[in-house]
Design a protein around this motif. Sequence first.
Motif, PDB file in Angstrom:
ATOM      1  N   GLY A 147       0.780  -1.233   0.000  1.00 10.88           N
ATOM      2  CA  GLY A 147       0.000   0.000   0.000  1.00 10.88           C
ATOM      3  C   GLY A 147       0.805   1.273   0.000  1.00 10.88           C
ATOM      4  O   GLY A 147       0.222   2.367   0.076  1.00 10.88           O
ATOM      5  N   SER A 148       2.136   1.185  -0.122  1.00 13.25           N
ATOM      6  CA  SER A 148       2.980   2.384   0.010  1.00 13.25           C
ATOM      7  C   SER A 148       2.657   3.438  -1.036  1.00 13.25           C
ATOM      8  O   SER A 148       2.527   4.628  -0.717  1.00 13.25           O
ATOM      9  CB  SER A 148       4.454   2.000  -0.082  1.00 13.25           C
ATOM     10  N   ASN A 149       2.556   3.040  -2.298  1.00 16.13           N
ATOM     11  CA  ASN A 149       2.360   4.035  -3.348  1.00 16.13           C
ATOM     12  C   ASN A 149       0.976   4.671  -3.286  1.00 16.13           C
ATOM     13  O   ASN A 149       0.826   5.865  -3.572  1.00 16.13           O
ATOM     14  CB  ASN A 149       2.600   3.404  -4.718  1.00 16.13           C
ATOM     15  N   LEU A 150      -0.045   3.902  -2.924  1.00 13.72           N
ATOM     16  CA  LEU A 150      -1.364   4.515  -2.747  1.00 13.72           C
ATOM     17  C   LEU A 150      -1.312   5.563  -1.648  1.00 13.72           C
ATOM     18  O   LEU A 150      -1.846   6.667  -1.789  1.00 13.72           O
ATOM     19  CB  LEU A 150      -2.410   3.453  -2.405  1.00 13.72           C
ATOM     20  N   ALA A 151      -0.691   5.213  -0.525  1.00 17.13           N
ATOM     21  CA  ALA A 151      -0.606   6.162   0.589  1.00 17.13           C
ATOM     22  C   ALA A 151       0.194   7.396   0.192  1.00 17.13           C
ATOM     23  O   ALA A 151      -0.220   8.536   0.440  1.00 17.13           O
ATOM     24  CB  ALA A 151       0.024   5.473   1.799  1.00 17.13           C
TER      25      ALA A 151
END
Length: 553
Positions: A147-151
Amino acid sequence: MNSLHRRDFLTRLTLATAALATPRYGFSNVSRADEFVEVSTTHGRLKGARSEGVTTFKGIPYAGRISGDRRFRRPALLEPWTGVRDALQFGAPAIQPPRRNEPAPAEDCLFLNVWTPASDNRKRPVMFYSHGGGFVGGSGASGGQDGSNLARNFDVVVVETNHRLGLFGFLYLDDIAGPDFAGSGNMGMLDIAAGLKWVHDNIAQFGGDPNNVMIWGESGGGAKTSCLYAMPEAAPYFNKASIESGPGVRMTPKEVAAETTAMLLKELNIAPKDWRKLLDVPAADLLAMQNKLPFVPPFQEKNRNQGMMRRNYGGFGPVVDGVVLPHHPFDPTAPAISQNKPLLVGWNEDEYTFFAWERKDTEFAKLDFESLPKKLEAQYGADAGRIVDTYRKANPNASAPDIFIAVSSITMMGLGSVDIAEKKVKQGGAPVYLYNFGYKSEKKIPGTDYPMGTPHAMDISFKFNNELPPRDGSAPKESFFGGNRPERFVASRHFAELWTTFARMGKPAAKDVPAWPAYNLNTRPTMRIDATCEVIDNRFSQELALWRSLGKL
């Protein structure tokens, strides 16, 4: 799909999901940290790792013990801890074959992971994802769903859980085990609901808004989302939903679940009155037994008075017990409990190429128009010729393998998605938005010259915005399914922005993407998601008319 044995399908699907979980996106179990961040929760303080503008908390316990005398029951109460607990490594996934780059599976698996731009008390949308793998495999630590890039890129908080799977999560004992085991056939779903409650109670400390939570999931995660959409226990804790390539229209009737339980007891030589002996059987032995039991066929067809029975992910899955899951999620109608919650639903255009890939099936690519009807006869009988004729008329430039993939893909994931959209519209509540993911990978299915196209599960890395050029400016690496073309980065941006905007506002929108109308029964608009997105009215009209006439929709 009819020629694929269900046990083999699920085993290979789990292995394929594990393959997709390889660390192609720099996803490791021990974080590289620019700094550490502490937050307080209802049960104690946690330490997460911050790197490149995102703080990650891994392996957070959200409920208590589910082993020993808690097997097949509600979790024990979560015990508070003193001091600061490290949240730097993933927790154990549910009982299943070992997973690459993850801890060993264990019964006590109720952990979740959080990715957040900052723990700063801002009220960001929360995107609560349920992993795929049917109801028997997968975890909240799969690499493609990092989920890093979404966050980082869209200012949202991402949450993913581990929860009970297979017979540990869905063995129906209500008829023989008494009130302590009430809801046993849905423990895996109740675990997810407990994760949602944890989010409601704690996510503000992570920079999320407990009153703006979107549930979403792909494949088995889509079916889980379908169930959550109909569950009273989950209802207070989410505001909108997305069901992706996993339309859970119907789940297991309790009568069928009871038969499966009886079969398990017989195989273990345990009399029904001695069912408590199940609590002492080693987890590894139960997993082995789970793999020996016959599985429910991939599709249980309807009769015209009963409503569609969609995909059932193996012999163990959510049970329509009349309480935890009061009725089938979308049969005969959309669930009234979520009438006012907006919904996204859809599928990938070439779902079946995934299954051809994981089965090493190359024969479909050799089909011609003489052999195609024979290929389809095993599943569709005398209707096979009519199906081919309809698809050739609707797609005059399609080859025989193209038509086989199209038929297989829409019957696997498309018809249920359309069914859900139509029933949601008829309910007259919040809007529903129908989509097809259509970015085409040029990668070939090994042993053929046939491209993957838009296979099942390829959407995961796209919607998580994990199809990106390297941040250090180096040459991009080939995507696992998505191939090498740079257009995939644009398609990923579109997909992720549409979904995060929906999470924020309840209506999907993105820059350079046309306005996406809510689905209706007149123009029937469908958003086709690609490097260039377009709204298509009455898409697949001839094909859907055929399936309706055959009683499949």
